[in-house]
Design a protein around this motif. Structure first.
Motif, short mmCIF file in Angstrom:
data_model
loop_
_atom_site.label_atom_id
_atom_site.label_comp_id
_atom_site.label_asym_id
_atom_site.label_seq_id
_atom_site.Cartn_x
_atom_site.Cartn_y
_atom_site.Cartn_z
N ASP A 1 -36.37 -53.82 -53.91
CA ASP A 1 -36.49 -55.04 -53.12
C ASP A 1 -37.29 -54.71 -51.86
O ASP A 1 -37.43 -53.54 -51.47
CB ASP A 1 -35.12 -55.61 -52.76
CG ASP A 1 -34.24 -54.62 -52.03
OD1 ASP A 1 -34.55 -54.29 -50.87
OD2 ASP A 1 -33.24 -54.16 -52.61
N ALA A 2 -37.81 -55.75 -51.21
CA ALA A 2 -38.68 -55.53 -50.06
C ALA A 2 -37.95 -54.87 -48.91
O ALA A 2 -38.54 -54.07 -48.18
CB ALA A 2 -39.28 -56.87 -49.61
N ALA A 3 -36.66 -55.18 -48.73
CA ALA A 3 -35.91 -54.60 -47.62
C ALA A 3 -35.89 -53.08 -47.70
O ALA A 3 -35.98 -52.39 -46.67
CB ALA A 3 -34.49 -55.15 -47.61
N HIS A 4 -35.76 -52.53 -48.91
CA HIS A 4 -35.72 -51.08 -49.06
C HIS A 4 -37.13 -50.49 -49.12
O HIS A 4 -37.38 -49.42 -48.54
CB HIS A 4 -34.93 -50.68 -50.30
CG HIS A 4 -33.46 -50.86 -50.15
ND1 HIS A 4 -32.79 -51.99 -50.58
CD2 HIS A 4 -32.51 -50.07 -49.58
CE1 HIS A 4 -31.50 -51.88 -50.30
NE2 HIS A 4 -31.31 -50.72 -49.70
N LEU A 5 -38.06 -51.14 -49.80
CA LEU A 5 -39.41 -50.59 -49.90
C LEU A 5 -40.13 -50.56 -48.55
O LEU A 5 -41.01 -49.73 -48.34
CB LEU A 5 -40.24 -51.35 -50.93
CG LEU A 5 -40.20 -50.74 -52.35
CD1 LEU A 5 -38.80 -50.73 -52.92
CD2 LEU A 5 -41.15 -51.47 -53.29
N ARG A 6 -39.73 -51.43 -47.64
CA ARG A 6 -40.28 -51.39 -46.28
C ARG A 6 -39.88 -50.09 -45.56
O ARG A 6 -40.51 -49.72 -44.57
CB ARG A 6 -39.76 -52.57 -45.46
CG ARG A 6 -40.35 -53.92 -45.82
CD ARG A 6 -39.68 -54.99 -45.00
NE ARG A 6 -39.87 -54.77 -43.57
CZ ARG A 6 -40.84 -55.32 -42.85
NH1 ARG A 6 -41.72 -56.13 -43.41
NH2 ARG A 6 -40.94 -55.08 -41.55
N LEU A 7 -38.82 -49.45 -46.05
CA LEU A 7 -38.28 -48.27 -45.39
C LEU A 7 -38.78 -46.97 -46.03
O LEU A 7 -38.17 -45.91 -45.85
CB LEU A 7 -36.75 -48.31 -45.42
CG LEU A 7 -36.11 -49.50 -44.72
CD1 LEU A 7 -34.61 -49.53 -44.97
CD2 LEU A 7 -36.40 -49.47 -43.22
N LEU A 8 -39.89 -47.03 -46.73
CA LEU A 8 -40.46 -45.84 -47.38
C LEU A 8 -41.71 -45.35 -46.66
O LEU A 8 -42.45 -44.53 -47.20
CB LEU A 8 -40.79 -46.15 -48.84
CG LEU A 8 -39.62 -46.62 -49.71
CD1 LEU A 8 -40.09 -46.91 -51.13
CD2 LEU A 8 -38.51 -45.58 -49.73
N ARG A 9 -41.93 -45.82 -45.45
CA ARG A 9 -43.13 -45.44 -44.71
C ARG A 9 -42.93 -44.12 -43.97
O ARG A 9 -41.85 -43.54 -43.95
CB ARG A 9 -43.55 -46.56 -43.77
CG ARG A 9 -43.87 -47.87 -44.51
CD ARG A 9 -44.85 -48.72 -43.76
NE ARG A 9 -44.44 -49.01 -42.40
CZ ARG A 9 -45.29 -49.29 -41.42
NH1 ARG A 9 -46.60 -49.29 -41.64
NH2 ARG A 9 -44.85 -49.58 -40.19
N ALA A 10 -43.98 -43.68 -43.31
CA ALA A 10 -43.99 -42.35 -42.70
C ALA A 10 -42.93 -42.19 -41.63
O ALA A 10 -42.38 -41.09 -41.46
CB ALA A 10 -45.37 -42.07 -42.12
N ASP A 11 -42.61 -43.24 -40.86
CA ASP A 11 -41.64 -43.08 -39.78
C ASP A 11 -40.25 -42.71 -40.31
O ASP A 11 -39.56 -41.84 -39.75
CB ASP A 11 -41.57 -44.33 -38.91
CG ASP A 11 -41.27 -45.60 -39.71
OD1 ASP A 11 -41.42 -45.59 -40.95
OD2 ASP A 11 -40.90 -46.61 -39.08
N GLN A 12 -39.84 -43.32 -41.43
CA GLN A 12 -38.53 -42.99 -42.00
C GLN A 12 -38.56 -41.64 -42.71
O GLN A 12 -37.57 -40.89 -42.69
CB GLN A 12 -38.09 -44.09 -42.96
CG GLN A 12 -37.94 -45.48 -42.34
CD GLN A 12 -36.72 -45.60 -41.44
OE1 GLN A 12 -35.82 -44.77 -41.48
NE2 GLN A 12 -36.68 -46.66 -40.63
N ILE A 13 -39.69 -41.29 -43.33
CA ILE A 13 -39.83 -39.96 -43.94
C ILE A 13 -39.71 -38.88 -42.88
O ILE A 13 -39.03 -37.86 -43.07
CB ILE A 13 -41.17 -39.86 -44.70
CG1 ILE A 13 -41.19 -40.82 -45.90
CG2 ILE A 13 -41.43 -38.43 -45.16
CD1 ILE A 13 -42.55 -40.99 -46.54
N VAL A 14 -40.35 -39.09 -41.75
CA VAL A 14 -40.27 -38.12 -40.65
C VAL A 14 -38.83 -38.01 -40.14
O VAL A 14 -38.33 -36.91 -39.87
CB VAL A 14 -41.22 -38.53 -39.52
CG1 VAL A 14 -40.93 -37.73 -38.24
CG2 VAL A 14 -42.67 -38.33 -39.95
N ALA A 15 -38.15 -39.15 -40.03
CA ALA A 15 -36.76 -39.11 -39.57
C ALA A 15 -35.88 -38.36 -40.57
O ALA A 15 -34.96 -37.62 -40.17
CB ALA A 15 -36.24 -40.53 -39.36
#
Length: 426
Positions: free
Chosen positions: A103-117
């Motif tokens: 879903d969009a809510a989770h796929l929005r959280l696959l960007r570089a900022d969350q990967i770095v975190a």
């Protein structure tokens, strides 16, 4: 968060597999996911400094090495190496058609900022004060975010084909990549002079005949043209030439594409291995300027000679294959992408993206870095990369035409050794 680790010995090295639960959203931690990382420690290397490898993509897991060769061999001369499966890939909650997180809510959280975190949470759990970073392609985008947010955690950073634009809309990126691809295509047609006629012949045939892939769907000419991504790889001219050598045979008096040709093409145009690559691809460019990405590759391609999806292969001048670009119609034609169709549309129209880079932090803080920048790169354009290099506090570019975007696959050991030396030069 509790770290779970198991240990094994493979080809003389110690392998440690780490699993750690992290927040889905590090800015609003509620639900969690488990991330996976594989650490490789060379014999006698328990006290070596640590290097985190960030995979290209987005949407691909970290490599599964079967021997210590290439860039990994060179890196293990100086480091323990950690291979992180970025969230949504591999053992880090892979997202595909069967995932509960589609879903969009989770796929929005696959960007570089969350990967770095995620990486920072892992670093702290492992008790590592600082580590170095190696990023290929999208992995370099992640490094640029890392150095915008946590420069104090990084000893050195090495980027290969991965210096992103920090101030351009996706439209501008794709204008540059299509321009690079045009040049690359003309070189391909010059070196393989019969290839253009063969590509036109195949596309005309597909427009007028039903040819089915092994997965059951009809192959369209516009989908066939996406095999042009191969032009951005070091061996791409030859692999495409071999594919195109003899695609047809006559069957019961009718001209048909050979089954082995269709099988090969099917593997090239399917996103079954990594559907996330297509679904979140344009989100990696979101947030650098206001507004949605709005299927940037599609809108830009329509305005550039040779790339529109509905060109007549008999008449159009020029007539090109496309590259790594993602188009909305692929979510209709590729069975692996059809379940992502709605969420991909939502992501394309989203406007509330946060920036991934901080130019002031990049300029004022952070380690000495080195980057391999490829002159003919059709994935990450040279001009954008060099502009970003100037914004780093101390980034030393190696500008070369020896490699294409996948140089790390062609001679990763030599590339890593050169970058390693560059950060140590005064």
């Amino acid at each position: 968060m509790t770290l779970r680790t198991s240990t094994a010995i493979r080809f003389g090295h110690t392998f440690r597999e780490h699993r750690l639960r992290v927040p889905w959203d590090h800015h609003a931690p509620r639900e969690t996911l488990e991330i996976f990382a594989r650490e490789i420690i060379p014999a006698g290397g328990e006290n070596l400094p640590t290097l985190l490898y960030l995979q290209g993509g987005p949407g691909f897991p970290s490599p599964r090495p079967v021997d210590p060769s290439g860039w990994l061999e060179a890196a293990l001369e100086h480091h323990r190496v950690i291979l992180l499966d970025q969230r949504g890939t591999g053992h880090s909650e892979r997202i595909d058609a069967d995932s509960p997180y589609l879903d969009a809510a989770h796929l929005r959280l696959l960007r570089a900022d969350q990967i770095v975190a995620d990486a920072e949470t892992l670093r702290e759990a492992l008790g590592i004060r600082r580590w170095s970073l190696l990023g290929q392609s999208f992995g370099g985008f992640c490094i640029t975010t890392y150095l915008s947010t946590h420069p104090e955690s990084v000893e050195h950073a090495y980027l290969t084909g991965g210096l992103p634009s920090t101030d351009s809309h996706a439209d501008d990126i794709y204008r540059a990549t299509f321009s690079k691809l045009s040049t690359r295509h003309e070189k391909f047609y010059t070196e393989i002079p019969w290839a253009e006629d063969r590509i036109r012949e195949i596309c005309h045939h597909l427009n007028n005949s039903e040819e089915l892939l092994a997965t059951g769907e009809r192959l369209s000419s516009r989908r066939f043209r996406t095999i042009g991504i191969e032009l951005g790889r070091g061996t791409g001219f030859d692999t495409l030439a071999y594919l195109l050598e003899e695609p047809f045979r006559e069957y019961r008096g009718e001209k048909r594409l050979r089954s082995d040709f269709l099988l090969d093409v099917g593997g090239r145009v399917s996103f079954a291995e990594a559907p996330l690559y297509a679904a979140i691809h344009e989100t990696i460019y979101a947030g650098t300027t206001p507004g949605p990405t709005s299927w940037a590759a599609q809108s830009v391609s329509d305005a550039i000679p040779g790339f529109a999806y509905d060109l007549d292969p008999r008449e159009a001048e020029p007539f090109y294959l496309t590259g790594e670009h993602i188009f909305p119609w692929q979510f209709e034609e590729d069975p692996a992408l059809e379940p992502f169709r709605q969420v991909a549309e939502e992501l394309a129209q989203a406007e509330d993206w946060t920036p991934l880079y901080d130019a002031e932090v990049l300029a004022e803080a952070g380690p000495v870095c080195a980057a391999a920048v490829y002159v003919d790169d059709i994935f990450v354009p040279l001009e954008h990369s060099l502009r970003t290099a100037e914004r780093y506090r101390d980034l030393r570019p190696w500008i070369t035409n020896e490699f294409q975007h996948d140089g790390i696959r062609q001679d990763g050991a030599a590339i890593f050794r050169r970058l390693y030396q560059m950060v140590r030069e005064h």
